[in-house]
Design a protein around this motif. Sequence first.
Motif, PDB file in Angstrom:
ATOM      1  N   GLY A   1       0.830  -1.200   0.000  1.00 41.77           N
ATOM      2  CA  GLY A   1       0.000   0.000   0.000  1.00 41.77           C
ATOM      3  C   GLY A   1       0.858   1.240   0.000  1.00 41.77           C
ATOM      4  N   ARG A   2       0.242   2.360   0.301  1.00 43.35           N
ATOM      5  CA  ARG A   2       0.920   3.645   0.144  1.00 43.35           C
ATOM      6  C   ARG A   2       2.134   3.805   1.037  1.00 43.35           C
ATOM      7  N   LEU A   3       2.148   3.130   2.201  1.00 43.71           N
ATOM      8  CA  LEU A   3       3.239   3.357   3.154  1.00 43.71           C
ATOM      9  C   LEU A   3       4.340   2.304   3.085  1.00 43.71           C
ATOM     10  N   SER A   4       4.103   1.182   2.383  1.00 40.24           N
ATOM     11  CA  SER A   4       5.052   0.060   2.492  1.00 40.24           C
ATOM     12  C   SER A   4       6.440   0.365   1.947  1.00 40.24           C
ATOM     13  N   ASP A   5       6.510   0.912   0.724  1.00 42.18           N
ATOM     14  CA  ASP A   5       7.830   1.134   0.135  1.00 42.18           C
ATOM     15  C   ASP A   5       8.674   2.091   0.962  1.00 42.18           C
ATOM     16  N   GLU A   6       8.063   3.194   1.388  1.00 39.03           N
ATOM     17  CA  GLU A   6       8.851   4.189   2.112  1.00 39.03           C
ATOM     18  C   GLU A   6       9.177   3.747   3.541  1.00 39.03           C
ATOM     19  N   SER A   7       8.305   2.945   4.139  1.00 38.38           N
ATOM     20  CA  SER A   7       8.629   2.405   5.464  1.00 38.38           C
ATOM     21  C   SER A   7       9.855   1.498   5.356  1.00 38.38           C
ATOM     22  N   GLN A   8       9.859   0.637   4.334  1.00 38.46           N
ATOM     23  CA  GLN A   8      11.001  -0.262   4.124  1.00 38.46           C
ATOM     24  C   GLN A   8      12.263   0.515   3.803  1.00 38.46           C
ATOM     25  N   ALA A   9      12.112   1.538   2.941  1.00 36.19           N
ATOM     26  CA  ALA A   9      13.288   2.331   2.547  1.00 36.19           C
ATOM     27  C   ALA A   9      13.891   3.021   3.767  1.00 36.19           C
ATOM     28  N   LEU A  10      13.047   3.547   4.646  1.00 33.49           N
ATOM     29  CA  LEU A  10      13.551   4.222   5.842  1.00 33.49           C
ATOM     30  C   LEU A  10      14.311   3.243   6.737  1.00 33.49           C
ATOM     31  N   LEU A  11      13.753   2.057   6.917  1.00 36.68           N
ATOM     32  CA  LEU A  11      14.438   1.061   7.752  1.00 36.68           C
ATOM     33  C   LEU A  11      15.780   0.677   7.147  1.00 36.68           C
TER      34      LEU A  11
END
Length: 226
Positions: free
Chosen positions: A16-26
Amino acid sequence: QRTASGRLRIAIQKSGRLSDESQALLKRCGLKLNLRDQRLMSHVENLPIDILRVRDDDIPGLVMDGVVDLGFIGENVLEEERLEREARGQEAAFKPLRRLDFGGCRLSLAVPEDFEYAGADSLTDCRIATSYPNLLRRYLNEKGVPFKSCMLKGSVEVAPRAGLADAICDLVSTGATLEANGLKEVEVMFRSMATLIQAPQPLDPERQALIDKLMVRVNGVIQAKE
Ligand code: PRP
Ligand code: ZN
Ligand code: MG
């Protein structure tokens, strides 16, 4: 009793909208993630951390119940779950850690393009489709506008065309979904960003120290982009 492994547990949206950027931040925080397959749970290779990939709507509850230690979630979903639990007289505590720099969107009221809208009063006695019944109720109750709601977990934007509702209350990001469905945004109820939250229960010192270390890195990564 909390975790046999003693590993820190972080929940992120599966897709969803938050998955890619959450992973990228981690990843930018130095976590070696291996999220290629579709598993619910994956181990971080270089730190005692497990990543759980679940539906975004489930994340606030998992954090509030202490099932996971940290969660990446939209403020919209978080606030809806908080109001839902308060309405049921349940505990709704969590520790806010940091507002993030992605996932911007707004929770808005939208009506068909030919609807003559002249302020919230125009919605009097209308049926409004939404996945956010608590935020909708709070907003229209404050304005003193009586309405009927129609709870839909998905496909909210097709409700007016399908004759299920007169208006909708849903998330808007680019506006493409509204446009594709002949709807116009008439009222912004809530502006939301992604945010990082922690479970309310005290943690053992090792895991708390790991969170503190992670937050130093999160702050560094976000400041470097500003
Ligand atoms: C929201 C909303 C719309 C879409 C709007 O869904 O329900 O479907 O985003 O975005 P747009 O203005 O860019 O077209 P979301 O991504 O939160 O997914 P979910 O409802 O499945 O959780
Ligand atoms: Zn969702
Ligand atoms: Mg959607």
